[in-house]
Scaffold this active site. Structure first.
Site: not given
Length: 333
Positions: A64, A67, A157, A221
């Site tokens: 992404h 990010e 991420h 994450e």
């Protein structure tokens, strides 16, 4: 060629711009076999006959484009290793995912790249991200084709919204027991607070690597989303140290805390444009809901909490029809 911010450290700018020239030069001079199979992808392998005991590690960032924290973390680690190349104890593939989106400062160009790693893409087949996924799949296949049995894929991420667990990971259930245990131990070392066991693919890069190349793959994450060059790198300190240890072959340090483990209760799929969630998309990840509470409704379909308690992760009613709009999980450990 780049819309990247002006005042960036050179290592960060180079990685974000998919410019590996300095790294290639240093590792090549040290005798490694270095290749760039595609824009934004580099492989660094020990020269000579293949050592089956040498781990093969794939690290991906920027899947992404907005990010950016992991880009900075990996840029500094790679730069440091390139100045001490003999310390690299693994065969490494580094993939900068959605280069166009990174340059534009956007999450994606046409569609979410991290839903493209599947055979059937439907109406998304003609997108820029579908083409990029094909390139990444080809490079990943080549990298793991001659790899030994120890295979890792860490897809890094940062989260859009706040979370009860600031750091968490998604781990495919299909990973074999031993590499899964090693992966969970490493995630504890990286101070990842929670792990969601994922029973089925929704087209993510790490699930693809686990399913098709027997890699211990995980989507991680690492904290909150931030602007390139302005990320608070202190939030990534433990993960950065764990990554550095992995790449340098350091033994697992003692005293790490095991993450909480969650099973997937259900995927909330957006079936139509009538889809509405019972709460706002700003809802924190791992917000708890009680049995019987409404999660979402989509025409005649109503999603409700089935277990005594479920927690919602990735709530996003704005995804395209047919994609996951949320994930419901239950804690098991």
């Amino acid at each position: 060629m780049s819309d990247l911010p002006g005042a960036l450290p050179e290592a960060v700018r180079s990685l974000a711009a998919a410019d590996f020239s300095a790294v290639v030069q240093r590792f090549t001079a040290a005798g490694f076999t270095v290749a760039e199979p595609a824009d934004g992808i580099i492989t660094i392998k020990a020269a000579g006959p293949r050592d089956a005991a040498r781990p093969a590690v794939l690290i991906s960032v920027g899947v992404h484009g907005d990010e950016t924290g992991p880009i900075e973390v990996v840029a500094y680690l790679l730069d440091a290793l390139s100045h001490q190349p003999s310390a690299l104890a693994v065969d490494l593939m580094l993939c900068v995912g959605n280069i166009g989106a990174i340059r534009a400062g956007k999450r994606f160009i046409d569609a979410d790249l991290n839903r493209m790693f599947r055979a059937q893409r439907g109406t998304l087949e003609g997108t820029a991200e579908a083409a990029r996924a094909d390139v990444m799949i080809a490079a990943t296949t080549d990298f793991f084709n001659d790899a030994g049995p120890v295979r890792w894929h860490l897809d890094l991420h940062t989260a859009i919204r706040p979370s009860v667990y600031p750091t968490f990971a998604i781990v495919p259930e299909l990973i074999a027991d031993q590499p899964r245990t090693q992966l969970i131990d490493w995630l504890g070392l990286a101070e990842i607070g929670a792990i969601i066991m994922n029973p089925a693919s929704v087209g993510t890069y790490s699930y693809y690597s686990a399913e098709h190349h027997a890699a211990a793959g995980t989507t991680i994450e690492l904290g909150r989303i931030g602007t390139l060059g302005q990320n608070d790198l202190t939030q990534f300190k433990a993960a950065s140290q764990a990554l550095d240890d992995l790449l340098r072959g350091a033994p697992l340090r003692e005293g790490t805390q095991r993450p909480h483990i969650f099973n997937t209760a259900r995927q909330i799929i957006k079936l139509s444009d009538q889809f509405q969630m019972a709460f706002g998309k700003e809802t924190h990840n791992f917000t708890a809901m009680k049995q019987g509470e409404e999660i979402a409704r989509d025409g005649d379909t109503v999603y409700t909490v089935q277990y005594p308690e479920e927690l919602v992760v990735f709530p996003n009613p704005d995804v395209r029809v047919g994609l996951r709009a949320g994930l419901m999980v239950v804690r098991v450990a």
